[in-house]
Scaffold this motif. Sequence first.
Motif, short mmCIF file in Angstrom:
data_model
loop_
_atom_site.label_atom_id
_atom_site.label_comp_id
_atom_site.label_asym_id
_atom_site.label_seq_id
_atom_site.Cartn_x
_atom_site.Cartn_y
_atom_site.Cartn_z
N VAL A 9 0.85 -1.20 0.00
CA VAL A 9 0.00 0.00 0.00
C VAL A 9 0.89 1.25 0.00
O VAL A 9 0.58 2.25 -0.67
CB VAL A 9 -0.98 -0.01 1.19
N HIS A 10 1.98 1.19 0.73
CA HIS A 10 2.94 2.28 0.73
C HIS A 10 3.46 2.54 -0.69
O HIS A 10 3.57 3.70 -1.13
CB HIS A 10 4.09 1.92 1.67
N ARG A 11 3.74 1.46 -1.39
CA ARG A 11 4.30 1.60 -2.74
C ARG A 11 3.31 2.26 -3.71
O ARG A 11 3.69 3.12 -4.50
CB ARG A 11 4.70 0.22 -3.27
N VAL A 12 2.03 1.86 -3.65
CA VAL A 12 1.07 2.48 -4.59
C VAL A 12 0.83 3.94 -4.21
O VAL A 12 0.57 4.78 -5.08
CB VAL A 12 -0.26 1.70 -4.73
N CYS A 13 0.91 4.26 -2.93
CA CYS A 13 0.79 5.68 -2.54
C CYS A 13 1.94 6.48 -3.13
O CYS A 13 1.73 7.59 -3.65
CB CYS A 13 0.75 5.81 -1.02
N ASP A 14 3.14 5.93 -3.08
CA ASP A 14 4.27 6.63 -3.69
C ASP A 14 4.11 6.71 -5.21
O ASP A 14 4.52 7.70 -5.83
CB ASP A 14 5.58 5.91 -3.33
#
Lengths: 239, 239
Positions: free
Chosen positions: A90-95
């Motif tokens: 989820v962190h990656r898609v936010c970035d």
Amino acid sequence: MSSSSAAVGRGEKAGKPTMREALVAAAFRLFLERGYEQTTVDDIVALAGVGRRSFFRYFPSKEDVVFPDHERCLADMTAFLAAGADDEPVHRVCDAARLVLLMYTENPAFSVQRYRLTRQVPGLRAYELSVVWRYERAMAGYLRARFAGLRDGTLRADVIAAAVVAAHNNALRSWLRADGKGDAEAAVDHALEHVRAAFGSAAVPPVTEGPDDVVVIVSRRGAPLWRVVQELETALGRG
Amino acid sequence: MSSSSAAVGRGEKAGKPTMREALVAAAFRLFLERGYEQTTVDDIVALAGVGRRSFFRYFPSKEDVVFPDHERCLADMTAFLAAGADDEPVHRVCDAARLVLLMYTENPAFSVQRYRLTRQVPGLRAYELSVVWRYERAMAGYLRARFAGLRDGTLRADVIAAAVVAAHNNALRSWLRADGKGDAEAAVDHALEHVRAAFGSAAVPPVTEGPDDVVVIVSRRGAPLWRVVQELETALGRG
């Protein structure tokens, strides 16, 4: 600001604009002066001083010149996601969503002009929807791969991708409506944190019914809910 | 099943099909036989035995005949949401999404045919995106009104509407890809429950930093996380 300087797109850098940048600048100058529908590709190439073939070498259609950087941004996002197989998903898609924001904040005046144009022309609105859809599918595809084998993996992936896009666009559009004034990055960070609080642990499969033992969590009443949930997940062995 | 019986749309009921239903049936028969692009409005009206003006009385364009029930469904959804000012907001938008599902499950064979057609024709894909966008905006508009005055009200509204639409579509499309076999209602219920678990209390504003007292929650280890979070919210005074 003058409309021509705002319309240069990525050409804020020093140096002579490329032919591609000159075409975007000419197109936006005419769109603002005459309206989008009243401007033809012939008008654009005449103002830019190039031939029709040059236009179509860079842009498949008149609509594409309105969104000159989305293809690059989609490619950047795809590469960024492909390189993130070890990150918290989820962190990656936010970035990844922040890459889209960056494209808008690179040139606020251009982005605001385009936003106004897109509100006025239904065809551009439809084009924008299809672009947003492609970003969302890129994120969902990444999450589906990361959640492969998890219960409801594709469901979680699709819902989180949609939530990330909606949060990003909520903050982005507020900023565009405010004529590009204010801190877009902070607004998007805040919006994405909202999604992360709801879904931050979505990658973790729910445990099946286990032993009937008891977990006790102690929390300060004022603690943010997402932080308490994080503690809770750890305590329940799902973190 | 024969393509003509499947193409009748809402005409599964007994009785003579209306002119509108006859146009939809004729259109789908031709789309399946010749392809969408190769079929003209003239071909459709010739097969249905009516004039061009009759076609355009019901459908603004050839694309609209592919999605004959979305306008009715959008109107139904808008009315349903307008009547739900006292319901729990996330629950209400989930029920609103079920109205869309009902439109698809009323006639599975027709819905599956249309799904296949939409995959093949980019113009129909774009049309569908714009329809989905309108459903999402109807839900977001309702939630924005319900969350008015709450911190991050529009953000929460937009994110929840997007999540509800994505969950609904994930389950709907699985069912369509499985040729309309299986229990679509159960699949959509399951998908929407996932969203409700994440956002069920989104209408409730986070408390500001309060007294530094302590809350203790006791939970069975096997309890579903969403249920524990619900208990937790109640204990923290946010339920």
